[in-house]
Design a protein around this motif. Structure first.
Motif, mmCIF file in Angstrom:
data_model
loop_
_atom_site.group_PDB
_atom_site.id
_atom_site.type_symbol
_atom_site.label_atom_id
_atom_site.label_comp_id
_atom_site.label_asym_id
_atom_site.label_seq_id
_atom_site.Cartn_x
_atom_site.Cartn_y
_atom_site.Cartn_z
ATOM 1 N N SER A 128 124.587 1.131 85.168
ATOM 2 C CA SER A 128 125.714 0.382 84.609
ATOM 3 C C SER A 128 127.064 0.869 85.144
ATOM 4 C CB SER A 128 125.694 0.447 83.079
ATOM 5 O OG SER A 128 125.711 1.783 82.611
ATOM 6 N N GLU A 129 127.270 2.188 85.225
ATOM 7 C CA GLU A 129 128.566 2.678 85.708
ATOM 8 C C GLU A 129 128.790 2.351 87.183
ATOM 9 O OE1 GLU A 129 131.204 6.515 84.777
ATOM 10 O OE2 GLU A 129 129.441 6.954 85.992
ATOM 11 N N PRO A 130 127.819 2.603 88.080
ATOM 12 C CA PRO A 130 128.069 2.205 89.474
ATOM 13 C C PRO A 130 128.236 0.700 89.649
ATOM 14 C CG PRO A 130 125.855 3.150 89.205
ATOM 15 C CD PRO A 130 126.610 3.439 87.968
ATOM 16 N N LEU A 131 127.529 -0.100 88.872
ATOM 17 C CA LEU A 131 127.729 -1.546 88.961
ATOM 18 C C LEU A 131 129.172 -1.903 88.622
ATOM 19 C CD1 LEU A 131 124.427 -2.827 87.316
ATOM 20 C CD2 LEU A 131 125.223 -3.429 89.616
ATOM 21 N N ALA A 191 118.668 -2.333 90.674
ATOM 22 C CA ALA A 191 118.972 -3.314 89.638
ATOM 23 C C ALA A 191 118.970 -4.727 90.213
ATOM 24 C CB ALA A 191 120.317 -2.996 89.003
ATOM 25 N N GLU A 192 119.468 -4.887 91.420
ATOM 26 C CA GLU A 192 119.435 -6.190 92.081
ATOM 27 C C GLU A 192 117.999 -6.651 92.280
ATOM 28 O OE1 GLU A 192 123.536 -5.491 94.700
ATOM 29 O OE2 GLU A 192 121.615 -5.791 95.720
ATOM 30 N N VAL A 193 117.148 -5.748 92.749
ATOM 31 C CA VAL A 193 115.736 -6.109 92.958
ATOM 32 C C VAL A 193 115.114 -6.592 91.656
ATOM 33 C CG1 VAL A 193 113.439 -5.184 93.481
ATOM 34 C CG2 VAL A 193 115.374 -4.592 94.937
ATOM 35 N N ALA A 194 115.334 -5.866 90.575
ATOM 36 C CA ALA A 194 114.745 -6.248 89.288
ATOM 37 C C ALA A 194 115.204 -7.633 88.854
ATOM 38 C CB ALA A 194 115.100 -5.209 88.220
ATOM 39 N N MET A 254 123.002 9.391 94.355
ATOM 40 C CA MET A 254 121.744 8.707 94.049
ATOM 41 C C MET A 254 121.933 7.655 92.961
ATOM 42 S SD MET A 254 118.703 11.544 94.354
ATOM 43 C CE MET A 254 119.557 13.003 93.781
ATOM 44 N N GLN A 255 122.812 7.926 92.005
ATOM 45 C CA GLN A 255 123.069 6.927 90.965
ATOM 46 C C GLN A 255 123.673 5.663 91.574
ATOM 47 O OE1 GLN A 255 125.810 8.107 87.864
ATOM 48 N NE2 GLN A 255 125.070 6.543 86.442
ATOM 49 N N GLY A 256 124.494 5.814 92.601
ATOM 50 C CA GLY A 256 125.028 4.639 93.284
ATOM 51 C C GLY A 256 123.947 3.772 93.881
ATOM 52 N N PHE A 292 122.023 0.669 102.887
ATOM 53 C CA PHE A 292 122.061 0.953 101.458
ATOM 54 C C PHE A 292 122.965 2.137 101.139
ATOM 55 C CE2 PHE A 292 119.165 4.237 102.759
ATOM 56 C CZ PHE A 292 119.306 5.243 101.818
ATOM 57 N N LYS A 293 123.164 3.025 102.114
ATOM 58 C CA LYS A 293 123.943 4.237 101.844
ATOM 59 C C LYS A 293 125.389 3.921 101.493
ATOM 60 C CE LYS A 293 121.126 7.837 103.367
ATOM 61 N NZ LYS A 293 121.117 9.269 103.645
ATOM 62 N N ALA A 294 125.839 2.700 101.807
ATOM 63 C CA ALA A 294 127.181 2.295 101.410
ATOM 64 C C ALA A 294 127.387 2.447 99.906
ATOM 65 C CB ALA A 294 127.430 0.846 101.823
ATOM 66 N N LEU A 295 126.314 2.347 99.131
ATOM 67 C CA LEU A 295 126.423 2.402 97.672
ATOM 68 C C LEU A 295 126.662 3.811 97.136
ATOM 69 C CD1 LEU A 295 123.377 0.081 96.919
ATOM 70 C CD2 LEU A 295 125.794 -0.510 96.516
ATOM 71 N N GLY A 296 126.177 4.821 97.834
ATOM 72 C CA GLY A 296 126.108 6.156 97.264
ATOM 73 C C GLY A 296 127.421 6.906 97.233
ATOM 74 N N ALA A 297 127.939 7.277 98.402
ATOM 75 C CA ALA A 297 129.159 8.079 98.439
ATOM 76 C C ALA A 297 130.370 7.290 97.960
ATOM 77 C CB ALA A 297 129.391 8.610 99.852
ATOM 78 N N VAL A 298 130.413 5.990 98.236
ATOM 79 C CA VAL A 298 131.528 5.179 97.743
ATOM 80 C C VAL A 298 131.601 5.272 96.222
ATOM 81 C CG1 VAL A 298 132.431 2.841 97.484
ATOM 82 C CG2 VAL A 298 131.589 3.598 99.706
ATOM 83 N N TYR A 299 130.451 5.169 95.560
ATOM 84 C CA TYR A 299 130.446 5.291 94.101
ATOM 85 C C TYR A 299 130.863 6.690 93.657
ATOM 86 C CZ TYR A 299 128.747 6.353 89.469
ATOM 87 O OH TYR A 299 128.673 6.813 88.181
ATOM 88 N N ALA A 300 130.325 7.723 94.280
ATOM 89 C CA ALA A 300 130.658 9.089 93.875
ATOM 90 C C ALA A 300 132.159 9.340 93.998
ATOM 91 C CB ALA A 300 129.878 10.091 94.723
#
Length: 365
Positions: free
Chosen positions: A29-32, A209-212, A201-203, A75-83
């Motif tokens: 929820s927070e990274p989204l 969540a998209e897959v689900a 990793m949380q990112g 996919f790695k775009a999600l990780g450090a950007v979120y952190a």
């Protein structure tokens, strides 16, 4: 192909295994919420591949295509950007204050983020730093293609070559961070260093969540490629929380860098020994402790594949309209080359397989 059934499934490794303390999170929820601040944030496609499924003798193959992720192609775009976004939100007193451009671009202007990377994680660090006014220094081994250097420069990062292996570049990044007071932003974890990689990793959970949301009926099997194990662990944590024990989860590594398989076999973190692999983003010889702990508890099998098997698979995927690299297609390579392990994994004509194409071509935008 080597295959190991996980005998630690359901209980994890012993408390005497020497793992770093901490758990992989499963709440996206927070990274989204925070990643919505990125102008390029958008869900990537889940592709149904009936021709591939028919050729492999399974009911369906569904491929999460990360080649368009946030304009970075991985996919790695999600990780450090979120952190980094999370640190920026803490600095200014809440995510809502980051919607104003002046505050956002100055939020971390006094920070320097450094990391070792095989390419994609470094780009996520570079973009995150740029969004919030920080400086990024990316350490690359000599084996990382020049295409990544050019892309990192386009995102404003400083690039430093450091050694012949990912591990050598990691040592250089860590030493310079300690010497200069910079922030090390790694996607791996070890004793004493867990908070930032946990957030990276949380990112990644955004992708899960998209897959689900996209998949409808849950898969029977999930193939997850791994380097240090961050992606595989994040996906495993979310999918177990979402779908329970139903799917069979298979973690796939290069045979030259089977650090997770060897660690599961030994019951403790073990470094892999082997030559360089063409699967550059997966060619990691040491496991992330957080990832290993999660996968020991919740993955079913660990498997290795060869460079040649990946090359053949990438060529097949190209003919089917999926352009990727050996690293990006490694999970699908394991599925394609199962041979006698097909039955061992419980696959049959009714199986619904989920796999991940984790990056586009190395020379992509």
């Amino acid at each position: 192909m080597s295959v190991l059934r996980n005998t630690h499934r359901g209980r994890g490794l012993s408390s005497r295994a020497g793992l770093a303390e901490g758990r992989v999170l499963s709440d996206p929820s927070e990274p989204l919420r925070l990643l919505e601040l990125c102008p390029a944030a958008a869900a990537t496609a889940l592709r149904d591949m009936p021709e591939l499924a028919a050729s492999l003798g399974v009911g369906a193959v569904l491929v999460k295509d990360e080649s368009t992720r946030m304009g970075l192609g991985s996919f790695k775009a999600l990780g450090a950007v979120y952190a980094i976004a999370r640190l920026a939100a803490e600095r200014v007193g809440g995510a809502d204050k980051l919607t104003q451009a002046p505050q956002r671009t100055a939020a971390l202007s006094d920070r320097v983020f450094a990391c070792a990377s095989a390419g994609n994680h470094g780009m996520s660090v570079a973009v995150g730093a740029r969004l919030f006014g920080a400086r990024a220094i990316i350490y690359l081994a000599d084996t990382v293609p020049e295409a990544f250097v050019a892309r990192l420069h386009r995102f404003g990062a400083e690039v430093r070559r450091a050694g012949a292996t990912y591990e050598a570049s990691m040592d250089a990044a860590q030493a310079d961070c300690e010497r200069n007071g910079w922030t090390l932003l790694s996607d791996s974890s070890w004793p004493g260093y867990v908070e930032l990689p946990m957030r990276v990793m949380q990112g990644y959970l955004v992708m899960a969540a998209e897959v689900a949301d996209q998949i409808g009926e849950p898969p029977s099997h999930i193939f997850l490629q791994a380097g240090v194990g961050g992606l595989a662990a994040a996906m495993t944590a979310y999918f177990r929380a979402c779908w329970g024990d139903g799917p069979t989860i298979i973690v796939v590594e290069p045979d030259a860098a089977a650090t997770l398989l060897r660690s599961i076999e030994a019951g403790r973190p073990v470094d892999a020994v082997g030559p360089s692999s063409i699967m550059g983003r997966l060619d990691c010889k040491s496991p992330s402790h957080l990832a290993l702990d999660e996968l020991a508890r919740n993955a079913d099998f660990f498997a290795t594949i060869t460079d040649q098997q990946c090359i053949e698979t990438v060529e097949d995927l190209q003919r089917l309209g999926l352009a990727t690299t050996p690293s990006g297609g490694a999970g699908l390579a394991a599925l394609r080359h199962l041979g006698s392990h097909y039955t061992e994994f419980g696959l049959d004509a009714s199986s619904r397989v989920l796999a991940f194409m984790t990056e586009g071509p190395e020379d992509g935008a």
